[in-house]
Motif scaffolding. Structure first.
Motif, short mmCIF file in Angstrom:
data_model
loop_
_atom_site.label_atom_id
_atom_site.label_comp_id
_atom_site.label_asym_id
_atom_site.label_seq_id
_atom_site.Cartn_x
_atom_site.Cartn_y
_atom_site.Cartn_z
N THR A 136 16.77 -1.28 -0.15
CA THR A 136 17.63 -1.01 -1.31
C THR A 136 17.90 0.48 -1.49
N PRO A 137 19.08 0.81 -2.01
CA PRO A 137 19.33 2.22 -2.34
C PRO A 137 18.47 2.61 -3.55
N LEU A 138 17.91 3.82 -3.53
CA LEU A 138 17.07 4.26 -4.65
C LEU A 138 17.69 5.41 -5.41
N GLY A 139 18.63 6.07 -4.76
CA GLY A 139 19.23 7.22 -5.42
C GLY A 139 20.26 7.80 -4.51
N ASN A 140 20.61 9.04 -4.76
CA ASN A 140 21.63 9.68 -3.98
C ASN A 140 21.18 9.82 -2.52
N ASN A 141 21.77 9.01 -1.64
CA ASN A 141 21.43 9.04 -0.21
C ASN A 141 19.96 8.75 0.09
N LEU A 142 19.31 8.10 -0.85
CA LEU A 142 17.91 7.74 -0.64
C LEU A 142 17.79 6.21 -0.58
N ARG A 143 17.13 5.73 0.46
CA ARG A 143 16.93 4.29 0.59
C ARG A 143 15.44 3.99 0.64
N GLY A 144 15.09 2.81 0.17
CA GLY A 144 13.71 2.38 0.28
C GLY A 144 13.65 1.01 0.94
N THR A 145 12.64 0.82 1.76
CA THR A 145 12.42 -0.49 2.34
C THR A 145 10.99 -0.88 2.02
N PHE A 146 10.85 -2.01 1.37
CA PHE A 146 9.53 -2.45 0.96
C PHE A 146 9.24 -3.78 1.61
N GLY A 147 8.10 -3.88 2.23
CA GLY A 147 7.83 -5.10 2.98
C GLY A 147 6.44 -5.65 2.74
N GLY A 148 6.32 -6.93 3.01
CA GLY A 148 5.02 -7.57 2.97
C GLY A 148 4.92 -8.49 4.17
N ASN A 149 3.74 -8.56 4.78
CA ASN A 149 3.60 -9.48 5.90
C ASN A 149 2.30 -10.25 5.82
N PHE A 150 2.36 -11.42 6.38
CA PHE A 150 1.22 -12.32 6.33
C PHE A 150 1.19 -13.06 7.66
N SER A 151 0.04 -13.12 8.28
CA SER A 151 -0.04 -13.95 9.48
C SER A 151 -1.41 -14.62 9.53
N ASN A 152 -1.41 -15.77 10.13
CA ASN A 152 -2.62 -16.58 10.12
C ASN A 152 -2.79 -17.32 11.44
N GLU A 153 -4.00 -17.26 11.97
CA GLU A 153 -4.37 -18.14 13.07
C GLU A 153 -5.77 -18.63 12.76
N HIS A 154 -6.31 -19.51 13.57
CA HIS A 154 -7.52 -20.19 13.10
C HIS A 154 -8.71 -19.26 12.88
N ASP A 155 -8.73 -18.12 13.59
CA ASP A 155 -9.87 -17.22 13.42
C ASP A 155 -9.44 -15.83 12.95
N TYR A 156 -8.19 -15.70 12.50
CA TYR A 156 -7.71 -14.37 12.15
C TYR A 156 -6.68 -14.46 11.04
N LEU A 157 -6.87 -13.64 10.02
CA LEU A 157 -5.95 -13.65 8.89
C LEU A 157 -5.54 -12.20 8.64
N SER A 158 -4.25 -11.98 8.49
CA SER A 158 -3.79 -10.61 8.30
C SER A 158 -2.77 -10.54 7.18
N THR A 159 -2.96 -9.58 6.26
CA THR A 159 -1.95 -9.36 5.23
C THR A 159 -1.67 -7.86 5.16
N GLY A 160 -0.45 -7.52 4.86
CA GLY A 160 -0.12 -6.10 4.84
C GLY A 160 1.06 -5.80 3.95
N PHE A 161 1.17 -4.54 3.60
CA PHE A 161 2.29 -4.06 2.77
C PHE A 161 2.81 -2.78 3.38
N SER A 162 4.08 -2.53 3.20
CA SER A 162 4.61 -1.27 3.69
C SER A 162 5.71 -0.78 2.77
N ALA A 163 5.87 0.53 2.74
CA ALA A 163 6.96 1.15 1.98
C ALA A 163 7.51 2.27 2.83
#
Lengths: 446, 301
Positions: A136-163
């Motif tokens: 999303t645009p945040l201001g004059n010529n400034l953009r932000g990208t905000f993300g979240g991720n989640f992944s799962n397998e039987h012995d591994y669980l991962s969650t994350g955030f990014s900006a």
């Protein structure tokens, strides 16, 4: 300042007019009123098949959906599933007699023939991952990208955030980027978390465990500059710094322990110990990329990445792509990649009897060793008149470990301690948007 | 509807809209890209035409002209604000409510001049100062009408150029590599930027044009717009006097001594169109006005 009739002296109104026109055309930058391409989903879908010779095979379908939800504001959803089967080196060295290992669960055994690299063939996993990003645009010529991720397998669980923040300056010729990310992973190995550098029990013995699961976190910060050099060239320079904390060991990897007599024989009844890695890793990455479009519209893409960490690993990656565009919407893109890695300080192909009690860390995981990887591939794509694209990618990857047989102990000199590996990658993808599907379906009923 | 023709190193897309032959020149060798941009152009021009055509009864313009108070969308508000600024800037010469004068002025080459009384009777219906405009609400006095005929085509050309510049291209095209596009809506031109080799598009001006600042009838346009106002074929003639179709909305009568046509090159097609229109409205003073603006121009007398 006003315009008078022709017999008066005319005044210069150009600047005021330009300001007014600017207001008229401002805010109209994106397809505000375009019905056709404003409200639809862009769909990218691909199926990737990766297979290592005699080892793991991976099948991975990916579905990526993106949509402009408001003026210049986008949402992107990516869904990945993968199925991994086959065998992976467990870290032990080959021997001149068959070797028997206890499976990670501790409930059975598998046996490797003499003079072959021991592979754990109980490897089988499926993973599901979901990644959502909001741009999303945040201001004059400034953009932000905000993300979240989640992944799962039987012995591994991962969650994350990014900006990520991108600020355009210098009349949009320069973009400054700042990225922050945080990931939290939990591993719950089959049969519990083994205690590092303790003996792998012989079935039906039970391994020493340190609980049933362990956590790790990864924090990363990125600083980047992208510069448009001229109408046909672009350069990017990124520096990232990251820190992993927690359980960074691979619970399924072991090391062979040799007798202390120089023969190269495995230690009597307890020849294997679980690996152990430090619980912190600090790494840095420098990344440079250059893109140049030639007058014939072909595109040259060259990048270099330098990675180094406090485990002693350094790596260099050079990646070259050249895209030929042909008439009629066809393109062909050859790809060459070279990767070279120096080993971690605690990388050991084998241990000598007793070392497991004096060393703090040791791993025989080939991924922490010294090796080079060469990739050669080609991608072919076809763009339809309506903008849809079909593409196919084929790559061959060859990995060569440093041959240390001459330094090996006793009869291990006769063994291939870091076997070369070959892998193939095949990917088929399609890109289209939801309007195309709707139009196609409507066309069927005409 | 949309046709495409390959040239040595670019494509020409064609379509019909706004009662004009429309062309899009796309500086690419990719046929699919050229087709997409042409479609984008055709869609956008048609959209603007439908939204602001005087000849439709299903659009916002019709609603405004019905006299009912109308809440307008952001785009229409920008156009109305723009028209208001032009009205002020030109001291009332440029007026989007002047169209009702056409009820008595028919420029068909004949000698049928309207009665002074007929013209006089219409003047109460002309004048932007009588319009109640407070974004987003507009209300016209009964019997008044507005139209965007004097802005629409130029605005559409700039809009297409804008969309083409921001067009989401296939992934191979890197930032800063959007192909140069020339939009030609029946002679009103907008160019997005220099071509891939840094050159411009060759633009020819109709022969017969003269102008102090005009370097040649044929020039290279790298960026910006070109627009022509006027029409040599639309006039009235009586008692040896020629009445141009350019009406001064303040008097309701044609301005005298205006050139047949004026072509201007400026930063945008809309700027060029407004400068050429304002020049015509200066009548005999058109060229003096244009000289003062310090822009390339061509006058046909």
């Amino acid at each position: 300042m006003q315009l008078k009739k022709s017999h008066n002296t005319p005044r210069n109104i150009r600047r005021q007019l330009a300001a007014a026109t600017c207001g008229l055309l401002a805010g109209a930058g994106h397809a505000g009123g375009l019905v056709a391409s404003g409200n639809n989903w862009k769909i990218d879908s691909a199926l990737l098949i990766y297979a290592e010779k005699d080892r793991v095979a991976l099948v991975e379908p990916v579905l990526s959906l993106s949509k402009e939800i408001d003026d210049d504001e986008f949402i992107n959803v990516r869904i990945v599933a993968d199925v991994l089967t086959g065998a992976s080196p467990n870290g032990a060295v080959p021997a001149d007699t068959p070797q028997t290992f206890t499976t990670p669960s501790g409930k059975s055994t598998y046996t490797e023939a003499a003079n072959t690299t021991p592979l754990d063939d109980t490897f089988k996993d499926s993973r599901g991952a979901l990644n959502v990003e909001w741009d999303t645009p945040l201001g004059n010529n400034l953009r932000g990208t905000f993300g979240g991720n989640f992944s799962n397998e039987h012995d591994y669980l991962s969650t994350g955030f990014s900006a990520n923040f991108a600020q355009d300056i210098n009349q949009r010729h320069t973009t400054l980027a700042l990225g922050l990310s945080f990931n939290n992973d939990t591993v719950s190995p089959e049969g519990g978390v083994p205690v590092g550098l303790t003996v792998m029990p012989v079935y039906p013995g039970v391994k020493a465990t340190d609980g049933s699961k362990q956590d790790k976190t990864v924090k990363e910060v990125l600083f980047g500059v992208t510069q448009i050099i001229d109408r046909s060239s672009l350069m990017q320079l990124n520096y990232s710094r990251g820190q992993s904390d927690g359980y960074l060991t691979d619970p399924y990897k072991i090391l062979s322990v040799l007798e202390d007599d120089g023969t190269g024989n495995l230690r009597g009844t307890t020849p294997y110990v679980y690996e152990s890695r430090p619980d912190q890793r600090n790494y840095q990455i420098l990344f440079w990329k250059g893109v140049h479009q030639l007058p014939n519209e072909n595109v040259l893409n060259l990048s270099y990445r330098y990675f180094w960490d406090d485990w002693g690993i350094q790596s260099h990656t050079v990646d070259l792509r050249y895209r030929f565009d042909f008439a009629g919407g066809h393109y062909l893109q050859p790809h060459l990649r070279y990767y070279q890695q120096a080993q971690a300080d605690f990388y050991r192909q084998t241990l000598i009897d007793g070392e497991e009690t004096t060393l703090a860390y040791a791993s025989a995981d080939y991924r922490l060793g010294e090796f080079t990887t060469q990739t050669i591939g080609v991608k072919y794509g076809y763009q339809f008149h309506n903008g849809a694209e079909l593409n196919l990618r084929v790559e061959m990857i060859e990995q060569n470990g440093k041959d240390r047989s001459a330094d090996a102990i006793g009869k291990l000199q006769n063994q291939q301690l870091f076997p070369d590996n070959e892998a193939y990658l095949l990917q088929a993808g399609v890109s289209l948007d939801s309007d195309m599907i709707i139009n196609y379906v409507l066309g069927l009923f005409k | 509807m949309v046709s495409l023709e390959r040239r040595a190193d670019y494509f020409v897309g064609r379509f019909e809209a706004m009662a004009s032959h429309c062309e899009v020149l796309v500086d690419t060798r990719s046929e699919s890209l050229a087709r997409e941009i042409t479609r984008l152009a055709a869609d956008e021009v048609t959209r603007i035409e439908h939204k602001y055509s005087r000849y439709r009864d299903d659009n916002i313009l019709h609603h405004i002209n019905s006299g009912a108070p109308t809440r307008v969308d952001a785009e229409t508000a920008r156009l109305l604000d723009y028209a208001q600024q032009l009205y002020q800037l030109s001291d009332g010469l440029f007026d989007i409510s002047s169209g009702v004068l056409r009820r008595v002025w028919r420029f068909d080459g004949s000698d049928r001049l309207p009665d002074a009384a007929e013209v006089e009777a219409l003047l109460p219906l002309v004048g932007w100062d009588k319009v109640m405009w407070q974004a987003p609400l507009i209300q016209l006095a009964p019997g008044m009408e507005i139209d965007f005929g004097g802005i629409g085509k130029e605005y559409a050309a700039d809009r297409v150029a804008q969309l083409a510049s921001a067009f989401p291209l296939p992934q191979h095209t890197q930032p800063g590599h959007t192909p140069s596009v020339l939009v030609n809506l029946g002679g009103d031109l907008a160019v997005t930027g220099p071509r891939h080799d840094g050159s411009g598009w060759r633009v020819g001006i109709e022969t017969g044009a003269t102008g102090a600042n005009a370097k040649a009838a044929d020039f290279s346009l790298q960026q910006g717009g070109v627009a022509t106002s006027g029409d040599a074929k639309r006039y009235l003639q009586k008692d040896g006097r020629r009445y141009s179709h350019v009406l001064d909305p303040r008097s309701g009568w044609p301005v005298s001594g205006a050139p047949h046509a004026v072509t201007v090159a400026a930063a945008t097609c809309t700027d060029a169109g407004m400068l050429s229109t304002l020049a015509l409205l200066q009548g005999a003073g058109a060229e003096a006005f244009l000289r003062e603006q310090d822009v390339p121009y061509w006058c046909q007398w």
